[in-house]
Enzyme design. Structure first.
Site, PDB file in Angstrom:
ATOM      1  N   THR A  76      -8.237  -0.707  -2.243  1.00  0.00           N
ATOM      2  CA  THR A  76      -7.626   0.487  -2.825  1.00  0.00           C
ATOM      3  C   THR A  76      -8.620   1.267  -3.666  1.00  0.00           C
ATOM      4  O   THR A  76      -8.715   2.487  -3.576  1.00  0.00           O
ATOM      5  CB  THR A  76      -6.395   0.101  -3.666  1.00  0.00           C
ATOM      6  OG1 THR A  76      -5.450  -0.559  -2.817  1.00  0.00           O
ATOM      7  CG2 THR A  76      -5.737   1.313  -4.294  1.00  0.00           C
TER       8      THR A  76
ATOM      9  N   LYS B  51      -0.142   4.102   3.821  1.00  0.00           N
ATOM     10  CA  LYS B  51      -0.163   2.625   3.920  1.00  0.00           C
ATOM     11  C   LYS B  51       1.189   2.184   4.438  1.00  0.00           C
ATOM     12  O   LYS B  51       2.227   2.550   3.870  1.00  0.00           O
ATOM     13  CB  LYS B  51      -0.478   1.994   2.554  1.00  0.00           C
ATOM     14  CG  LYS B  51      -0.565   0.453   2.617  1.00  0.00           C
ATOM     15  CD  LYS B  51      -1.322  -0.125   1.446  1.00  0.00           C
ATOM     16  CE  LYS B  51      -1.416  -1.657   1.535  1.00  0.00           C
ATOM     17  NZ  LYS B  51      -2.279  -2.213   0.445  1.00  0.00           N
TER      18      LYS B  51
ATOM     19  N   ASP C 256      -0.627   0.877  -4.657  1.00  0.00           N
ATOM     20  CA  ASP C 256      -1.908   1.335  -4.099  1.00  0.00           C
ATOM     21  C   ASP C 256      -1.839   2.819  -3.759  1.00  0.00           C
ATOM     22  O   ASP C 256      -2.760   3.589  -4.036  1.00  0.00           O
ATOM     23  CB  ASP C 256      -2.216   0.558  -2.815  1.00  0.00           C
ATOM     24  CG  ASP C 256      -2.584  -0.884  -3.070  1.00  0.00           C
ATOM     25  OD1 ASP C 256      -2.739  -1.629  -2.089  1.00  0.00           O
ATOM     26  OD2 ASP C 256      -2.725  -1.276  -4.249  1.00  0.00           O
TER      27      ASP C 256
ATOM     28  N   GLY D 269      -3.936  -6.979   2.261  1.00  0.00           N
ATOM     29  CA  GLY D 269      -4.683  -8.230   2.297  1.00  0.00           C
ATOM     30  C   GLY D 269      -5.968  -8.102   3.113  1.00  0.00           C
ATOM     31  O   GLY D 269      -6.631  -7.068   3.085  1.00  0.00           O
TER      32      GLY D 269
ATOM     33  N   ASN E  31     -18.358  -3.677  -2.504  1.00  0.00           N
ATOM     34  CA  ASN E  31     -17.751  -3.388  -3.803  1.00  0.00           C
ATOM     35  C   ASN E  31     -18.285  -4.336  -4.877  1.00  0.00           C
ATOM     36  O   ASN E  31     -18.766  -5.425  -4.594  1.00  0.00           O
ATOM     37  CB  ASN E  31     -16.226  -3.532  -3.707  1.00  0.00           C
ATOM     38  CG  ASN E  31     -15.537  -3.036  -4.955  1.00  0.00           C
ATOM     39  OD1 ASN E  31     -16.028  -2.135  -5.637  1.00  0.00           O
ATOM     40  ND2 ASN E  31     -14.398  -3.634  -5.276  1.00  0.00           N
TER      41      ASN E  31
HETATM   42  N1  ATP Z   1     -15.550  -1.336  -8.376  1.00  0.00           N
HETATM   43  C1  ATP Z   1     -14.525  -1.600  -9.210  1.00  0.00           C
HETATM   44  N2  ATP Z   1     -14.611  -1.261 -10.520  1.00  0.00           N
HETATM   45  C2  ATP Z   1     -13.595  -1.527 -11.360  1.00  0.00           C
HETATM   46  N3  ATP Z   1     -12.424  -2.128 -11.004  1.00  0.00           N
HETATM   47  C3  ATP Z   1     -12.304  -2.470  -9.694  1.00  0.00           C
HETATM   48  C4  ATP Z   1     -13.321  -2.234  -8.746  1.00  0.00           C
HETATM   49  N4  ATP Z   1     -12.888  -2.686  -7.539  1.00  0.00           N
HETATM   50  C5  ATP Z   1     -11.658  -3.183  -7.742  1.00  0.00           C
HETATM   51  N5  ATP Z   1     -11.287  -3.051  -9.023  1.00  0.00           N
HETATM   52  C6  ATP Z   1     -10.009  -3.503  -9.616  1.00  0.00           C
HETATM   53  O1  ATP Z   1      -9.742  -4.803  -9.081  1.00  0.00           O
HETATM   54  C7  ATP Z   1      -8.331  -4.937  -8.775  1.00  0.00           C
HETATM   55  C8  ATP Z   1      -8.171  -5.210  -7.273  1.00  0.00           C
HETATM   56  O2  ATP Z   1      -8.667  -4.086  -6.549  1.00  0.00           O
HETATM   57  P1  ATP Z   1      -7.776  -3.389  -5.406  1.00  0.00           P
HETATM   58  O3  ATP Z   1      -6.385  -3.185  -5.887  1.00  0.00           O
HETATM   59  O4  ATP Z   1      -8.519  -2.204  -4.931  1.00  0.00           O
HETATM   60  O5  ATP Z   1      -7.777  -4.559  -4.313  1.00  0.00           O
HETATM   61  P2  ATP Z   1      -7.162  -4.499  -2.853  1.00  0.00           P
HETATM   62  O6  ATP Z   1      -8.134  -5.118  -1.934  1.00  0.00           O
HETATM   63  O7  ATP Z   1      -6.709  -3.109  -2.544  1.00  0.00           O
HETATM   64  O8  ATP Z   1      -5.884  -5.453  -3.006  1.00  0.00           O
HETATM   65  P3  ATP Z   1      -4.558  -5.491  -2.056  1.00  0.00           P
HETATM   66  O9  ATP Z   1      -4.862  -6.525  -1.010  1.00  0.00           O
HETATM   67  O10 ATP Z   1      -3.480  -5.910  -3.029  1.00  0.00           O
HETATM   68  O11 ATP Z   1      -4.329  -4.140  -1.504  1.00  0.00           O
HETATM   69  C9  ATP Z   1      -7.686  -3.635  -9.209  1.00  0.00           C
HETATM   70  O12 ATP Z   1      -7.208  -3.776 -10.547  1.00  0.00           O
HETATM   71  C10 ATP Z   1      -8.833  -2.640  -9.188  1.00  0.00           C
HETATM   72  O13 ATP Z   1      -8.640  -1.541 -10.075  1.00  0.00           O
HETATM   73  C1  DNN Z   2       0.461  -8.924  -2.852  1.00  0.00           C
HETATM   74  C2  DNN Z   2      -0.977  -8.537  -2.564  1.00  0.00           C
HETATM   75  N1  DNN Z   2      -1.461  -7.703  -3.672  1.00  0.00           N
HETATM   76  C3  DNN Z   2      -1.098  -7.763  -1.265  1.00  0.00           C
HETATM   77  N2  DNN Z   2      -0.323  -6.551  -1.354  1.00  0.00           N
HETATM   78  C4  DNN Z   2      -0.676  -8.546  -0.038  1.00  0.00           C
HETATM   79  C5  DNN Z   2      -1.623  -9.676   0.250  1.00  0.00           C
HETATM   80  C6  DNN Z   2      -1.288 -10.380   1.538  1.00  0.00           C
HETATM   81  C7  DNN Z   2      -2.141 -11.634   1.735  1.00  0.00           C
HETATM   82  C8  DNN Z   2      -1.751 -12.414   2.966  1.00  0.00           C
HETATM   83  C9  DNN Z   2      -2.610 -13.672   3.061  1.00  0.00           C
HETATM   84  O1  DNN Z   2      -3.730 -13.590   3.618  1.00  0.00           O
HETATM   85  O2  DNN Z   2      -2.226 -14.705   2.496  1.00  0.00           O
HETATM   86 MG    MG Z   3      -4.875  -2.326  -2.089  1.00  0.00          MG
END
Ligand code: ATP
Ligand code: DNN
Ligand code: MG
Length: 222
Positions: free
Chosen positions: A17, A38, A51, A115, A176
């Site tokens: 995200t 999404k 997100d 995920g 990242n």
């Molecule tokens: N480069 C960064 N700098 C600061 N904070 C970050 C950075 N990358 C991620 N974060 C923080 O880490 C946390 C997880 O990031 P993010 O929500 O983007 O993960 P995601 O892969 O989208 O997770 P999901 O599988 O739930 O969608 C969030 O609080 C986000 O703000």
């Molecule tokens: C709740 C979490 N922040 C995501 N939205 C969903 C993550 C799914 C993970 C599935 C898995 O690989 O176990």
């Molecule tokens: Mg996300």
């Protein structure tokens, strides 16, 4: 004609995200008509807190809540389980229509996965849907978000191999939490060497802009 890009990651909480928000912001600020969608979001009480709300606000997209996603689950588990617990299963047609609604007004539609690449979206007696089904229904290429640190060689190569085995295009990788140094610089080299995919950009902790050419980013969409 609208183009799409599916952003997946090497796992949950990896920064999909955060990186997607910077990528979409970069395109929007450069004047591209870009949008976000999404299919299924779990672990948020409202769109604004999800997100989708984060990307919409960060990139100043001005999309409505209804446009940003199709399914919102409060339970912070895999979408397939959240759907069961909340009795709101994902329907294929709803996802296709949700994407088409954004594509009707935006030239570049950016989808975020849930995920990592292996994420069940629906798993019941009616259907077994995974992220790769959404990618195939919408004929999308992918971009992988991965952490820059220790362990990323394995997870990136596995993710790329999983996609290649299903003939799903991988347009590149964004790393990242990149802080540089010998190991992370070697991670870039080894990832490119072992996957044949380019590391297109690196995002440092706290970055508020994506250091990448908007035209190159726009070229990733198909
Ligand atoms: N480069 C960064 N700098 C600061 N904070 C970050 C950075 N990358 C991620 N974060 C923080 O880490 C946390 C997880 O990031 P993010 O929500 O983007 O993960 P995601 O892969 O989208 O997770 P999901 O599988 O739930 O969608 C969030 O609080 C986000 O703000
Ligand atoms: C709740 C979490 N922040 C995501 N939205 C969903 C993550 C799914 C993970 C599935 C898995 O690989 O176990
Ligand atoms: Mg996300």
């Amino acid at each position: 004609m609208s183009k799409g890009l599916f952003i997946t990651g090497t796992g949950t909480d990896i920064g999909k995200t955060y990186v997607t928000a910077l990528l979409v912001k970069r395109l929007h600020d450069a004047g591209y008509n870009v949008g976000y969608y999404k299919a299924a979001i779990s672990g948020a009480d409202s769109v604004a807190e999800s997100d989708a709300g984060f990307v919409n606000a960060t990139a100043n997209l001005g999309q409505s809540d209804e446009e940003l996603l199709s399914y919102l689950y409060k339970t912070a588990v895999s979408p397939h389980l959240a759907a069961k617990l909340e009795d709101n299963p994902v329907e294929k047609e709803m996802v296709i229509k949700g994407y088409q609604r954004v594509a009707a007004t935006r030239d570049f539609v950016t989808l975020e996965g849930s995920g990592g690449i292996v994420c069940p979206i629906r798993y019941d007696e009616v259907g077994h849907y995974f992220l790769t089904d959404i990618i195939n229904w919408l004929h999308l290429p992918t971009l992988i978000v991965a952490d820059a640190g220790l362990g990323t060689i394995n997870t990136v190569v596995l993710t790329v191999e999983y996609l290649k085995a299903r003939h799903i295009p991988v347009k590149g990788i964004i790393l990242n939490n990149y802080t540089g140094g010998t190991m992370q610089e070697d991670n870039v080299y080894m990832i490119e060497e072992l996957t044949g995919c380019k590391v297109l950009a690196k995002v440092a902790p706290g970055d508020t802009e994506l250091a990448a050419d908007p035209a190159m980013l726009a070229g990733l969409y198909e």
